[in-house]
Design an enzyme around this catalytic site. Sequence first.
Site, PDB file in Angstrom:
ATOM      1  N   TYR A   1     -27.409 -13.190  39.260  1.00  0.00           N
ATOM      2  CA  TYR A   1     -27.125 -14.224  39.918  1.00  0.00           C
ATOM      3  C   TYR A   1     -27.265 -13.677  40.971  1.00  0.00           C
ATOM      4  O   TYR A   1     -26.654 -12.654  41.875  1.00  0.00           O
ATOM      5  CB  TYR A   1     -25.343 -14.377  39.491  1.00  0.00           C
ATOM      6  CG  TYR A   1     -25.075 -16.384  40.220  1.00  0.00           C
ATOM      7  CD1 TYR A   1     -25.505 -16.986  40.118  1.00  0.00           C
ATOM      8  CD2 TYR A   1     -24.372 -15.337  41.295  1.00  0.00           C
ATOM      9  CE1 TYR A   1     -25.429 -18.089  40.620  1.00  0.00           C
ATOM     10  CE2 TYR A   1     -23.579 -16.973  41.896  1.00  0.00           C
ATOM     11  CZ  TYR A   1     -24.404 -17.904  41.656  1.00  0.00           C
ATOM     12  OH  TYR A   1     -23.780 -19.259  42.797  1.00  0.00           O
TER      13      TYR A   1
ATOM     14  N   ASP B   1     -29.199  -7.399  46.384  1.00  0.00           N
ATOM     15  CA  ASP B   1     -27.929  -8.386  46.394  1.00  0.00           C
ATOM     16  C   ASP B   1     -26.621  -7.075  46.119  1.00  0.00           C
ATOM     17  O   ASP B   1     -26.722  -7.007  44.586  1.00  0.00           O
ATOM     18  CB  ASP B   1     -28.233  -8.886  45.301  1.00  0.00           C
ATOM     19  CG  ASP B   1     -26.934 -10.191  45.422  1.00  0.00           C
ATOM     20  OD1 ASP B   1     -26.097  -9.739  46.204  1.00  0.00           O
ATOM     21  OD2 ASP B   1     -27.279 -11.406  45.119  1.00  0.00           O
TER      22      ASP B   1
ATOM     23  N   LYS C   1     -17.989 -10.987  49.431  1.00  0.00           N
ATOM     24  CA  LYS C   1     -16.942 -10.828  49.103  1.00  0.00           C
ATOM     25  C   LYS C   1     -15.439  -9.483  49.697  1.00  0.00           C
ATOM     26  O   LYS C   1     -15.141 -10.339  50.895  1.00  0.00           O
ATOM     27  CB  LYS C   1     -17.458  -9.948  47.282  1.00  0.00           C
ATOM     28  CG  LYS C   1     -18.100 -11.727  46.588  1.00  0.00           C
ATOM     29  CD  LYS C   1     -18.476 -11.408  45.250  1.00  0.00           C
ATOM     30  CE  LYS C   1     -18.732 -12.892  44.370  1.00  0.00           C
ATOM     31  NZ  LYS C   1     -19.985 -12.790  44.151  1.00  0.00           N
TER      32      LYS C   1
HETATM   33  C1  LIG Z   1     -21.171 -13.991  44.414  1.00  0.00           C
HETATM   34  C2  LIG Z   1     -22.449 -13.123  44.715  1.00  0.00           C
HETATM   35  C3  LIG Z   1     -23.047 -14.222  45.031  1.00  0.00           C
HETATM   36  C4  LIG Z   1     -23.059 -15.532  45.261  1.00  0.00           C
HETATM   37  O1  LIG Z   1     -22.070 -15.077  46.528  1.00  0.00           O
HETATM   38  P1  LIG Z   1     -20.876 -16.325  47.118  1.00  0.00           P
HETATM   39  O2  LIG Z   1     -19.897 -16.181  47.876  1.00  0.00           O
HETATM   40  O3  LIG Z   1     -20.306 -17.111  45.743  1.00  0.00           O
HETATM   41  O4  LIG Z   1     -22.173 -17.463  47.472  1.00  0.00           O
HETATM   42  C5  LIG Z   1     -25.178 -13.020  45.316  1.00  0.00           C
HETATM   43  N1  LIG Z   1     -24.734 -12.204  44.314  1.00  0.00           N
HETATM   44  C6  LIG Z   1     -24.142 -11.418  43.904  1.00  0.00           C
HETATM   45  C7  LIG Z   1     -24.452 -10.401  43.242  1.00  0.00           C
HETATM   46  C8  LIG Z   1     -22.855 -12.200  43.689  1.00  0.00           C
HETATM   47  O5  LIG Z   1     -22.116 -11.130  42.678  1.00  0.00           O
END
Ligand SMILES: *Cc1c(COP(=O)(O)O)cnc(C)c1O
Length: 422
Positions: A142, A236, A264
């Site tokens: 994701y 990511d 995060k």
């Molecule tokens: C949480 C997450 C996202 C999205 O971040 P948001 O702040 O919720 O938009 C993208 N990539 C990874 C790997 C994530 O864990």
Amino acid sequence: MTQSEKLFATAQNLIPGGVNSPVRAFRGVGGTPRFIRSARGATITDVDGNIYIDYVGSWGPMILGHADEEVVAAVQEVAAGGTSFGAPTEFEVELAQEVIDAVPSIEMVRMVSSGTEATMSAIRLARGVTGRTKLVKFEGCYHGHADSLLVKAGSGVATLGLPDSPGVPAVLAQNTLTLPFNNVPALEEVFAEHADIAAVIIEPVVGNMGCVPPRAGYLEAVRKLTRDHGALLIFDEVMTGFRLARGGAQERYGITPDITTLGKIIGGGLPVGAYGGSRDIMNNIAPAGSIYQAGTLSGNPLSMTAGLVTLRRLRDKSVYDRLEAASKRLCDGLGDLGVKTVINRVGSMWTSFFTSEPVVDWDSANKSDRQRYGKFFHAMLDEGVYLAPSQFEAGFVSLAHTDAVIDKTIEAARKAIHRLHR
Ligand SMILES: *Cc1c(COP(=O)(O)O)cnc(C)c1O
């Protein structure tokens, strides 16, 4: 009716599904989501006064634990001087420096307001730099909810069992090629078939189909193939950044991506995202270059402050040894309860899959028994432990999860399982 039930009934009339992000609605496990009133350290308290040991940690950011005194004090102090200016501040410069010092591949960084914005912008950058269109991603990963990335995605998309989202134009989805994770031949094949690949985006350790580590040599192969074919490699690290090591998964595995996305933890629990890479690549972003990206609240002083306090506390590398030890204690304890599960863990990210086969990709993760997970989830909730309300999410251990908290969790799990078997 509990206060949570009342609030949820009201919320469902006002907000789609009653929540502002799908997994929160408990559809992956059934029942009523707990509305949270406050949190402190390793625990959260709901509006009915129930206290839970928390392994969601706001889905990753709360690595210091909830309502950390230093973070709260710093945010209060900065807030008193104004919460947003739409002009540069010293805080942004300091956080940029902190990120650049920590993350091996980042020489320059741009702040945004969410992980979604970070990955979306990173992809635009990769396409702009390479002049190519196609994007490779992996099933069950994701990367936020931007159009090109909502193809065979993890997290809430996996939890709800949605096919690819309506509203994503076919022309965009066609430019996203999706492959199984941990599968080198599949990646070799896609590069043999397509010359137009701008970037490969990957969660170096997947968290969004539950925790799935890369096989030995896999990330090395991904790095080599992207380099050989002139495609950019996007790590990511929105979840893994400052979580698996100060320098993220790239430090832990010794791989240098071209672009890294963060979020995060670097916002210390306030809204944030960031993307970075080499000077050469990042100077293509406006106004240094011509690839456009902007944000009214980007580099928000409160987010920068919470992030700065958090990242400075993570300078002491022994925090990662503590997280490792606490997480190992937890997973060893859970693994000892005589239940048929597969526990995957990297550092302080973990998932207990209700399956008997190794979980190495989306197909194997998807063999987990969601109903059994849902029952276990509710039994744990009854015992005062708040796990992710979905089989396909990682759990997080924070620095506030002391040995006593971990042992209490294992005891709760023992009781929960006993009750389920009765
Ligand atoms: C949480 C997450 C996202 C999205 O971040 P948001 O702040 O919720 O938009 C993208 N990539 C990874 C790997 C994530 O864990």
